[in-house]
Scaffold this active site. Structure first.
Site, mmCIF file in Angstrom:
data_model
loop_
_atom_site.group_PDB
_atom_site.id
_atom_site.type_symbol
_atom_site.label_atom_id
_atom_site.label_comp_id
_atom_site.label_asym_id
_atom_site.label_seq_id
_atom_site.Cartn_x
_atom_site.Cartn_y
_atom_site.Cartn_z
ATOM 1 N N ARG A 1 -90.332 18.149 13.866
ATOM 2 C CA ARG A 1 -91.288 18.514 14.904
ATOM 3 C C ARG A 1 -92.272 19.571 14.393
ATOM 4 N NH1 ARG A 1 -86.602 21.356 18.126
ATOM 5 N NH2 ARG A 1 -86.703 23.447 17.249
ATOM 6 N N GLU B 1 -92.584 22.487 13.680
ATOM 7 C CA GLU B 1 -91.923 23.753 13.373
ATOM 8 C C GLU B 1 -91.662 23.837 11.863
ATOM 9 O OE1 GLU B 1 -89.227 26.659 16.119
ATOM 10 O OE2 GLU B 1 -89.502 24.590 16.671
ATOM 11 N N GLU C 1 -79.485 19.867 16.822
ATOM 12 C CA GLU C 1 -79.761 21.225 17.310
ATOM 13 C C GLU C 1 -79.032 21.489 18.632
ATOM 14 O OE1 GLU C 1 -83.848 21.691 18.418
ATOM 15 O OE2 GLU C 1 -83.760 23.865 18.176
HETATM 16 C C1 BGC Z 1 -85.755 26.893 16.060
HETATM 17 C C2 BGC Z 1 -84.395 27.450 15.814
HETATM 18 C C3 BGC Z 1 -84.590 28.929 15.719
HETATM 19 C C4 BGC Z 1 -84.921 29.317 17.119
HETATM 20 C C5 BGC Z 1 -84.972 30.766 17.351
HETATM 21 C C6 BGC Z 1 -86.161 27.316 17.416
HETATM 22 O O1 BGC Z 1 -87.359 26.818 17.824
HETATM 23 O O2 BGC Z 1 -85.810 25.532 15.873
HETATM 24 O O3 BGC Z 1 -83.540 26.815 15.058
HETATM 25 O O4 BGC Z 1 -83.607 29.653 15.122
HETATM 26 O O5 BGC Z 1 -86.107 28.691 17.550
HETATM 27 O O6 BGC Z 1 -84.985 30.974 18.629
#
Ligand code: BGC
Length: 843
Positions: A438, A440, A717
């Site tokens: 995604r 990120e 996740e």
């Molecule tokens: C990520 C996580 C990260 C987290 C922190 C998310 O958007 O994908 O794995 O550690 O934010 O809050």
């Protein structure tokens, strides 16, 4: 005796470095009990005697652009001898660049959130015959590929890699001896990448530069001793609008093969400069390369008509298409992790379009994206008859030698092991990312904090962690905070100390030290760790008057029980203070051990005492003094249990309470990132091995094996990323509504940290001293398993344990590398100390 491996900075060959390399070697012998007595390591006039096999620093001369050979002559305690040598080259060292940074200043910097059009650069190069050696050193603001006469130079992706660009920028060295004909054309293509392109879920761009820029020098050494350097300058020509029409991490790549690049509006390059002055350093990380090629396992047609290819595995990479096309025909490849109702499910990719689009010329041709990657299992193709397309995919990730194996009699567990492994591969793409798909793909510190130990079983992480930890230290705030994302690269969170995420500064080097035995890494990272703990202590002490409360760590912010199965962000964050205080105690304890290893006795005492005080604060503030939490939740029990914060009586009570919470939850875990890695240890190491196995082997949601049983090939996740009813959990973290893309990835490794328990308690192997110089083999059979085995390629050689349980008889085979010792603990309670060799036990 043989030298089974000899590495320089973790590489058996091909090292080009700007620093004195570290020399490590592993020995093999058929003689039991063999161990290194002493070794002579030499290079030219330099030599050193050592009894250390790991990390001896080269102390010979270092001239720029020079090849050195290092020889190791080892003598074993039995008198056996072995020798081997390896070579490395130095990079530029302090040689100033004569080249200048170039770009195309005609192109306006990209608009907000957008990525720039890829930049093309070219120059023709004339050389004389009689070349002894030729090489190119290059780097970019953006990501680049080099071509010599239309052929890609080197085999890496996404050079120069992601570093904290304000501080460090890697340059690459490519040997082109034998590739120069006398009249050649050098080209480069530079995409926006991390430095200029859109990155982070805010889609920040122009993080390190306004435009893609390139810096390179071609060095030619002739047989007659003369040298020539051709560097980037205004004599290069630049253009945009080439075949790479668009390239960026999230949206993908658009490539038009019909474009005649020679006909572009080429202009002399414009000179430019990086905004800051990063140190340009020869590659020191683990470059991304093709690590394999996958073939689809199925092809279907979605109700929408899109032809869907299933690669059978979720992974990070790019498609490779061999197509028969006609001029102007456009083929689109969309990517997704899951299918819902036979269609690609892309809502969870949020703003990422994850699409590669290719415009054909006439005839047979091949296309594979080069300036982006995707996280996917399924590819939906439109614009071509499937008979005209042969589709495979390249697996891309950093060069990480696989060091660990795990196998058991339970097939689902083996699938979980594979999923954990693929979670690592997909998220070790130059930096440790949270997810590969995604919008990120960032270096979230908490994710690797909890996964580092498992990662270090599966892979040799040394170069990868070395690079990332340099950035972590460089980006630490003056107040001791650790960015939540490293490299920060556009991240907007303030740099403050947060539990678990910030504790990565201790947990990652510690995991790496245990796996590879590199004390120097601990020494280098030690000041960062100290500053972090000081900051944690300062924040804990704010706003509290009562002395015990002053070590309960609440502020400034903690992610708490992030991604626990129940609730949303608010609920997870509300668990912050318990979790933060326990992590604080754990890091203080680790720092005490690290200080001891570094000979910092005073510090060691200080951190040991600090830990005791934090433990006491946890007890007084959060428990009834007898092991029961005033506010109960699973992670709240897991952490003090696993971090050794309990007396025996408290431990037994807490384990009982934890078991009760699990029972009351229908035999399910309820932990988020910070608790999940340790919940099985908390049970098994406190007399509740059966409950640990029950939890591990649970197949209902939420559980590890639910993911696998539901078809997951990587770790998710969210425990219920794919809900039992077949819908995807796209719940918004605040509102809970499924309308948006939510926060759901099918390829996040944090929950895969259970791999650590599988190696340590099922296979039974765990390091006691750094690099497994001393290790424990203590399998804990259970859960109906009839056999299990694990092996780890340690810096000393392969350590392995494999056991079977048949007719009540437990048999164990243990392999102990030369120069190491193992403490073998059998299920019947007997303990055996063994030296190198293969040993079998019945117990
Ligand atoms: C990520 C996580 C990260 C987290 C922190 C998310 O958007 O994908 O794995 O550690 O934010 O809050």
């Amino acid at each position: 005796m043989r030298i089974a491996s000899l590495t320089l900075d973790g590489l058996a060959e091909g090292l080009v470095t700007d620093a004195a390399p570290r020399i490590s070697f592993a020995l093999e012998s058929d003689v039991r009990g063999e161990a290194l007595a002493s070794a002579r390591i030499s290079s030219g006039d330099w030599s050193v005697e050592t009894d250390d096999q790991v990390g001896t620093r080269y102390g010979g001369p270092l001239e720029p652009h020079t090849e050195y050979t290092v020889t190791v002559e080892a003598t074993g305690v039995t008198g056996a001898v072995a020798s081997a040598d390896a070579t490395f080259r130095t990079g530029r060292l302090d040689t100033p660049w004569t080249a200048t940074w170039i770009t195309d200043a005609r192109v306006a910097p990209p608009e907000k959130k957008a990525s720039p059009p890829p930049l093309l650069l070219r120059r023709s190069v004339a050389t004389r015959p009689g070349i002894r050696r030729a090489w190119i050193e290059a780097t970019a603001l953006g990501i680049y590929e080099l071509e010599l006469n239309g052929v890609k130079v080197g085999d890496r992706y996404f050079a120069p890699g992601l570093t904290s660009y304000e501080h460090h920028l890697q340059y690459q060295t490519y040997d082109v001896t034998g590739m120069l004909t006398g009249d050649d054309e050098l080209r480069a293509i530079v995409g926006g990448g991390w430095a200029v392109g859109s990155f982070t879920y805010h889609r920040v761009n122009r993080i390190a530069a306004d435009r893609p820029a390139f810096l390179a020098e071609l060095h030619v050494e002739y047989d007659d001793g003369t040298r020539e350097t051709i560097g980037t300058d205004e004599s290069w020509r630049v253009a945009t609008g080439g075949r790479f029409r668009m390239a960026e991490w999230y949206d993908g790549e658009t490539y038009d093969a019909t474009v005649d690049e020679d006909a572009l509006d080429w202009a002399p390059a414009s000179l430019t400069k990086p905004r800051k002055k990063p140190a340009l350093i020869a590659d020191y990380g683990a470059p991304v390369r093709r690590q394999g090629e996958l073939t689809p396992v199925a092809r279907t047609v979605a109700p929408s008509g899109e032809v869907v290819y299933d690669f059978g595995q979720n992974f990070a990479g790019v498609v490779r298409a061999r197509l028969r096309g006609s001029h102007g025909q456009t083929v689109a490849f969309r990517h997704a992790e899951v299918l819902v109702d036979g269609e690609l499910f892309v809502k969870s990719l949020r703003t990422a379009k994850a699409t590669a689009t290719y415009t054909c010329v006439d005839g047979d041709q091949e296309y594979s994206p080069r300036l982006t990657y995707m996280g996917f299992r399924y590819v939906g193709v439109t614009g071509i008859d499937p008979d005209d397309l042969e589709l495979t995919a390249y697996v891309l990730h950093s060069d990480l030698p696989e060091t660990g194996t795990f196998e058991s009699s339970n097939e689902l567990l083996n699938k979980l092991d594979a999923a954990i492994r693929w979670g690592g591969k997909s998220n070790f793409v130059d930096i440790p990312t949270d997810c590969p798909q995604r919008d990120e793909r960032q270096g979230w510190t908490g994710d690797i904090a909890v996964f580092a130990s498992t990662a270090a079983y599966h892979f040799d992480m040394s170069r990868f962690f070395d690079k990332w930890l340099r950035d972590l230290s460089a980006e630490q705030s003056r107040g001791g905070g650790i960015p939540m994302v490293v490299p920060r690269a556009g991240d907007k969170w303030p740099i403050l100390p947060t539990a678990c995420w910030g504790d990565s500064c201790v947990l990652v080097p510690w995991a790496e030290y245990l796996a590879r035995g590199d004390v120097e890494l601990l020494r280098r990272q030690y000041p960062t760790m100290k500053r972090f703990l000081k900051a944690a202590k300062r924040w804990a002490g704010l706003f509290s008057i009562r002395p015990t409360r002053r070590l309960v760590w609440r502020f400034p912010f903690h992610f708490g029980d992030w991604a626990a199965p129940e609730g949303g962000a608010k609920d997870w964050i509300a668990k912050g203070k318990w979790i933060a205080t326990a992590y604080f105690a754990n890091s203080a304890g680790l720092l005490s051990r690290i200080a001891t290893l570094l000979g910092e006795e005073k510090d060691a005492r200080y951190y040991a005492q600090l830990r005791e005080r934090i433990v006491e604060a946890f007890r007084v503030v959060f428990t009834d003094g007898e092991g029961r939490l005033k506010d109960e939740f699973q992670t709240g029990y897991v952490l003090p249990l696993h971090f050794g914060m309990t007396t025996d009586a408290e431990g037994a009570a807490m384990a009982g309470h934890l078991a009760r919470l699990i029972r009351d939850n229908g035999g399910h875990l309820a932990t988020g990132f910070p608790g999940t890695p340790y919940i099985l240890f908390a049970l098994s190491d406190h007399g509740r091995l059966d409950q640990a196995y029950d939890l591990l082997l649970q197949t209902d949601c939420p559980s590890w094996l639910y993911m696998v049983a539901a078809g997951g090939t990587t770790v998710w996740e969210r425990w219920d990323a794919l809900r039992p009813d077949g819908t995807v959990n796209t719940a918004d973290l605040q509102t809970g509504s499924d309308d948006g893309g939510g926060m759901v990835s099918f390829n996040h490794y944090a929950a895969g940290a259970v791999g650590d328990w599988m190696y340590r308690r099922i296979a039974g192997i765990e390091p006691v001293a750094g690099g497994y110089q001393e290790f424990r083999v203590a399998p804990k059979p259970g859960g109906g398993l009839t056999s299990a085995s694990g092996s780890v390629r340690t810096p000393y050689g392969t350590a392995s344990a494999s056991w079977t349980l048949a007719d009540g008889e437990f048999r164990l085979r243990v392999e102990v590398p030369v120069s190491t010792t193992a403490m073998v603990e059998l299920p019947d309670g007997t303990v055996h100390r063994v030296d190198s060799g293969v040993h079998t036990f019945v117990g």
